[in-house]
Design an enzyme around this catalytic site. Structure first.
Site, PDB file in Angstrom:
ATOM      1  N   HIS A  12      -3.253  -2.449 -10.258  1.00 12.94           N
ATOM      2  CA  HIS A  12      -3.071  -2.993  -9.247  1.00 12.94           C
ATOM      3  C   HIS A  12      -2.784  -4.606  -9.096  1.00 12.94           C
ATOM      4  O   HIS A  12      -3.568  -5.172  -9.754  1.00 12.94           O
ATOM      5  CB  HIS A  12      -4.025  -2.599  -8.166  1.00 12.94           C
ATOM      6  N   GLU A  39       1.222  -2.068 -10.486  1.00 10.73           N
ATOM      7  CA  GLU A  39       1.663  -2.443  -9.104  1.00 10.73           C
ATOM      8  C   GLU A  39       1.946  -3.676  -8.992  1.00 10.73           C
ATOM      9  O   GLU A  39       0.914  -4.580  -9.263  1.00 10.73           O
ATOM     10  CB  GLU A  39       0.891  -1.751  -8.030  1.00 10.73           C
ATOM     11  N   ASP A  41       3.617  -6.755  -5.701  1.00  8.23           N
ATOM     12  CA  ASP A  41       4.247  -6.873  -4.262  1.00  8.23           C
ATOM     13  C   ASP A  41       5.202  -7.890  -4.515  1.00  8.23           C
ATOM     14  O   ASP A  41       5.196  -8.871  -4.824  1.00  8.23           O
ATOM     15  CB  ASP A  41       3.132  -7.414  -3.447  1.00  8.23           C
ATOM     16  N   HIS A  54       1.731 -11.463  -2.603  1.00  7.46           N
ATOM     17  CA  HIS A  54       1.032 -10.332  -1.713  1.00  7.46           C
ATOM     18  C   HIS A  54       0.979 -10.735  -0.280  1.00  7.46           C
ATOM     19  O   HIS A  54       1.599 -10.021   0.705  1.00  7.46           O
ATOM     20  CB  HIS A  54      -0.243 -10.144  -2.146  1.00  7.46           C
ATOM     21  N   GLU A 114       6.106  -2.576  -4.902  1.00  3.24           N
ATOM     22  CA  GLU A 114       5.741  -2.673  -3.366  1.00  3.24           C
ATOM     23  C   GLU A 114       6.598  -3.471  -2.832  1.00  3.24           C
ATOM     24  O   GLU A 114       6.495  -4.615  -2.900  1.00  3.24           O
ATOM     25  CB  GLU A 114       4.171  -2.771  -3.292  1.00  3.24           C
TER      26      GLU A 114
HETATM   27  O1  G3P Z   1       0.889  -0.244  -3.191  1.00  4.21           O
HETATM   28  C1  G3P Z   1      -0.581  -0.021  -2.741  1.00  4.21           C
HETATM   29  C2  G3P Z   1      -1.569  -1.244  -2.181  1.00  4.21           C
HETATM   30  O2  G3P Z   1      -0.989  -2.365  -3.174  1.00  4.21           O
HETATM   31  C3  G3P Z   1      -1.102  -1.452  -0.938  1.00  4.21           C
HETATM   32  O3  G3P Z   1      -1.942  -2.441  -0.298  1.00  4.21           O
HETATM   33  O4  G3P Z   1      -2.435  -4.698   0.472  1.00  4.21           O
HETATM   34  O5  G3P Z   1      -3.005  -4.244  -2.191  1.00  4.21           O
HETATM   35  O6  G3P Z   1      -0.713  -4.139  -1.185  1.00  4.21           O
HETATM   36  P1  G3P Z   1      -2.043  -3.955  -0.757  1.00  4.21           P
HETATM   37 MG    MG Z   2       0.556  -3.770  -3.068  1.00  4.53          MG
END
Ligand code: G3P
Ligand code: MG
Length: 249
Positions: A12, A39, A41, A54, A114
């Site tokens: 993540h 993952e 952002d 993020h 994302e």
């Molecule tokens: O993509 C899943 C997750 O990353 C969504 O929440 O706030 O960590 O971007 P966040």
């Molecule tokens: Mg995310």
């Protein structure tokens, strides 16, 4: 290629909590632990360069202030996005999406992208990130997956790069989401594991959707969701999960 050729455990925000989120250092660290999927952002700088960040604003994870959307890439790239995490990562820059894709491609690893628009920039963020992805990932063995909490951004991504898989991202799945999944021609549903149930996973599977859960940091919780059939989990707990689930990363 199978409909879902991806690892079940995903790093993540690049490298979880071991390194400053959404940086090249984080991605390299995850790769060194054996992770094949991350993952990240992605949002747009003022001059519409896709960058990794993020939050809407810079304060939490950089030494800058204000919105990323108000700063050109040439300024954003000079910020320190590592010191907030630890001295070890001082000076680690905010990376562009182009740079991190090159890092993924150099190791043959993949990515859940994302799309995280600054509020009000949904369409152009979806469009630009999808266009860049179409160009950058052309030769990838393992293609990326888009996700977004923004329906508008994901629809724009669908128009700009229809061949890249889309996951609808929503904190809690409700009946209203079937329509969104259909309109997006989504492959997957991504949701908060705290709001998920095994029944929801079964229902989504019965209608042909994969299910990704965020953010699972406890091994026993991960085992429970894997047993319930979750297709993938995002985790910040990279070391422990790599040791416990070496075949799933
Ligand atoms: O993509 C899943 C997750 O990353 C969504 O929440 O706030 O960590 O971007 P966040
Ligand atoms: Mg995310």
């Amino acid at each position: 290629m199978s409909n879902w050729p991806y690892p079940r455990i995903v790093a993540h925000r690049g490298g979880g909590s071991l390194a400053p989120e959404n940086t090249l250092a984080a991605i390299r660290l995850g790769q060194s632990l054996g992770y094949r999927m991350h993952e990240i952002d992605v949002k747009l700088a003022l001059d519409e360069v896709p960058v990794l960040l993020h939050d809407e604003v810079l304060e939490r994870t950089t030494n800058g202030t204000g919105r990323a959307a108000d700063m050109p890439w040439s300024t954003l790239r000079t910020l320190d996005a590592g010191s907030w995490h630890s001295a070890e990562f001082a000076g680690e820059p905010v990376p562009s999406y182009d740079e991190v894709v090159k890092q993924f491609l150099s190791r043959g690893t993949a990515c859940h992208v994302e799309i995280k628009p600054t509020p009000g920039f949904d369409r152009q963020t979806g469009n630009k990130v999808a266009a860049a992805s179409h160009r950058l990932w052309r030769s990838a063995a393992l293609p990326p997956v888009f996700s977004s909490f923004s329906f508008e951004a994901l629809m724009a991504a669908k128009e700009a790069a229809p061949g890249i898989r889309r996951g609808w991202l929503i904190s809690r799945f409700t009946e209203a989401d079937w329509e969104r999944l259909e309109a997006l021609e989504a492959t997957s549903l991504h949701t908060n594991h705290k709001n998920a149930t095994p029944e929801v996973i079964r229902e989504l599977h019965a209608r042909g959707y994969k299910v990704m859960l965020y953010t699972v940091n406890e091994v026993d919780t991960a085992e429970r969701w894997l047993d319930a059939g979750a297709d993938g989990l995002f985790t910040d707990n990279l070391s422990e999960f790599a040791a416990k689930f070496p075949k799933l990363i």
